[in-house]
Enzyme design. Structure first.
Site, short mmCIF file in Angstrom:
data_model
loop_
_atom_site.label_atom_id
_atom_site.label_comp_id
_atom_site.label_asym_id
_atom_site.label_seq_id
_atom_site.Cartn_x
_atom_site.Cartn_y
_atom_site.Cartn_z
CE LYS A 121 42.92 52.54 55.34
NZ LYS A 121 42.24 51.26 55.56
CG ASP B 196 39.24 47.02 56.44
OD1 ASP B 196 38.27 47.79 56.45
OD2 ASP B 196 40.38 47.37 56.82
MG MG Z 1 43.85 44.66 57.19
#
Ligand code: MG
Ligand code: ADP
Length: 482
Positions: A177, A213
């Site tokens: 990312k 997450d």
């Molecule tokens: Mg997030």
């Protein structure tokens, strides 16, 4: 309540409407974008591939060469709702880095948070620099909240592929990312954080848990819904975790106490890195990959998530323009610029429900396109909807594969991420596809998870803290290992 079922949207995506007036255009436009449309049998084949890849990741012998790593987390159970106290949380792994202060008191949760920028040069600089920056942000946050003289347990939501060695030991496997900091891959990120905190010497913070997450989303929803058993992210990247029986986790090296289950962080973004998705890749996917900072990696993620979707659409629009099928062949510098077509444009364009194309025209203006017709608007909307529909269906394949694998009668899926949250059709498209693909009799719902990365980290930290305070005898019985 921190979660809700998404309201169904009324309008249909453009991919389901017949939007072309001139059949000749339809033919050539469709020729260029047809590769985005997958057949039912493609989705069925993908289900089989995905299950095979999940099992490879779970198997002791097959894991070393598996692309989907299926990391066991050390989170064993959903919260029981009695978690309480003040906790700090860090959320790193996407667009924004945040520091949060969370108070848990049974079902009542309050939180304050602040976003801190991570400048590009830090994202691609050294690990030491990154963690010094993080420690400085913690200091600033604590200073602003008058917390400097307190010792508050911290939970770290670190959303990159990690091999977890314990609840507060996570070794980064590889950056994704857009992050690429030297000297962090292969290291325990909690150790790096603690070292940076120690270098400063002005804050008293101990990280008790590091989670992904996906786990944050799952835990946060499970706080009020015990059926929650999958956590899904559809934001900058995509990933999912789910609750697996210990007997299926050959790499499990923790205890075998009740509950005989553990959350598995699939890291499914890497699906296809061995070529198993090549049969659905388009030229646009290949270009996105080629120009990314991690070519050849995160194949499935690059077809789905927010970091890449706008760029896929831009490449397709550019191709149509070059063939004279859009904007009379005349583009703009903006439209030709990599990364300049934001994924939020896809949501905006697809939110136009009538022929005024208000949002679409606004996006065209932002892209400095000078002349455009209603037909151009329709085509752009069509391209957006093909790309987002493919993304939603691909994500649905992943969820359906997990639901079929778990075989729990009724599962809530906690979903977090701006792509899912803001795209006007993503939820409905996913539900439609999952329904087609799951075994008869299985039930599910997709729930929006608010702020799982903060609340989820606080919940896991709360349990770890309780275990620590109640001394070592009870470790293992409460569902968390340290
Ligand atoms: Mg997030
Ligand atoms: P993260 O995954 O980084 O924690 P988010 O969940 O906010 O953060 O996801 C950020 C991603 O969501 C970005 O890639 C961005 O392009 C995309 N995004 C932001 N707004 C929208 C929107 N309105 N529609 C679709 N995607 C969006």
């Amino acid at each position: 309540m921190s979660q809700e079922k998404k309201e169904p949207k009324r309008s249909k995506p453009a991919s389901k409407r017949d939007i072309f007036k001139k059949p000749v255009d339809k033919h050539s436009v469709e020729n260029l974008v047809r590769p985005f449309i997958l057949k039912d049998e493609d989705y069925k084949r993908l289900m089989e591939i995905m299950l095979g890849e999940f099992n490879k990741g779970l198997g002791k012998e097959t894991n070393p060469t598996a692309k989907v790593k299926m990391y066991p987390t050390y989170v064993r159970d959903v919260p029981d709702g009695t978690e309480n106290g003040n906790f700090l949380a860090l959320d790193l792994g996407g667009t924004n880095f945040r520091v949060l202060l969370i108070n848990l008191n049974g079902q009542e949760v309050t939180m304050e948070s602040k976003i801190y920028l991570i400048p590009q040069h830090i994202m691609t600089g050294t690990g030491e620099h990154l963690f010094d920056h993080i420690a400085e942000c913690i200091y600033k946050f604590m200073n602003n909240h008058d917390l400097l003289n307190q010792k508050i347990p911290l939970g770290f939501t670190f959303s990159f592929p990690c091999k977890q060695m314990g609840l507060n030991h996570a070794v980064l496997t590889q950056w994704t990312k857009g992050f690429k900091c030297e000297g962090v891959e292969g290291e325990d990120v909690v150790r790096l954080l603690h070292e940076a905190i120690k270098r400063r010497g002005d804050i008293d913070v101990e990280c008790l848990a590091v989670i992904n997450d996906t786990v944050g989303a799952l835990m946060s929803c499970a706080h009020s819904d015990r059926e929650c058993a999958i956590g899904l992210i559809l934001g900058t990247g995509t990933n999912a975790c789910y609750i697996e029986k210990l007997e299926n986790v050959e790499l499990w090296d923790g205890d075998n106490n009740e509950p005989k289950q553990v959350m598995i962080n699939t890291e499914w973004g890497a699906l296809g890195d061995d070529g198993c998705l090549d049969f659905i890749k388009t030229e646009y996917d290949r270009q996105v990959d080629k120009h990314s900072i991690n070519p050849g990696r995160q194949t499935y993620e690059k077809m789905i998530s927010g970091m890449y979707m706008g760029e896929i659409v831009r490449l397709a629009l550019e191709k149509l323009r070059k063939h004279g099928l859009l904007f009379n062949g005349k583009g703009s510098e903006e439209l030709s610029t990599r990364g300049r077509f934001y994924t939020k444009y896809v949501s905006e364009i697809e939110s136009d429900v009538d022929d005024h194309f208000k949002n679409t025209k606004q996006v065209f203006e932002e892209l400095a396109l000078e002349k455009y017709s209603d037909e151009d608007c329709r085509i752009a909307q069509y391209v957006c909807s093909l790309v987002s529909t493919r993304a939603a269906f691909l994500a649905a394949v992943g969820v359906a594969t997990l639901l079929n694998k778990m075989e729990r009668p009724d599962v809530s899926v906690a979903v977090d991420g701006s792509l899912y949250r803001f795209h006007p059709h993503f939820h409905d498209l996913m539900v439609e596809k999952i329904e087609q693909l799951i075994k008869p009799g299985l039930k599910f719902k997709l729930m929006l998870s608010h702020d799982g990365s903060g609340k989820g980290a606080a919940i896991v930290t709360a349990v770890a803290n309780r275990l620590r305070e109640s001394q070592s005898e009870s470790i293992g019985e409460n569902g968390l290992e340290n």
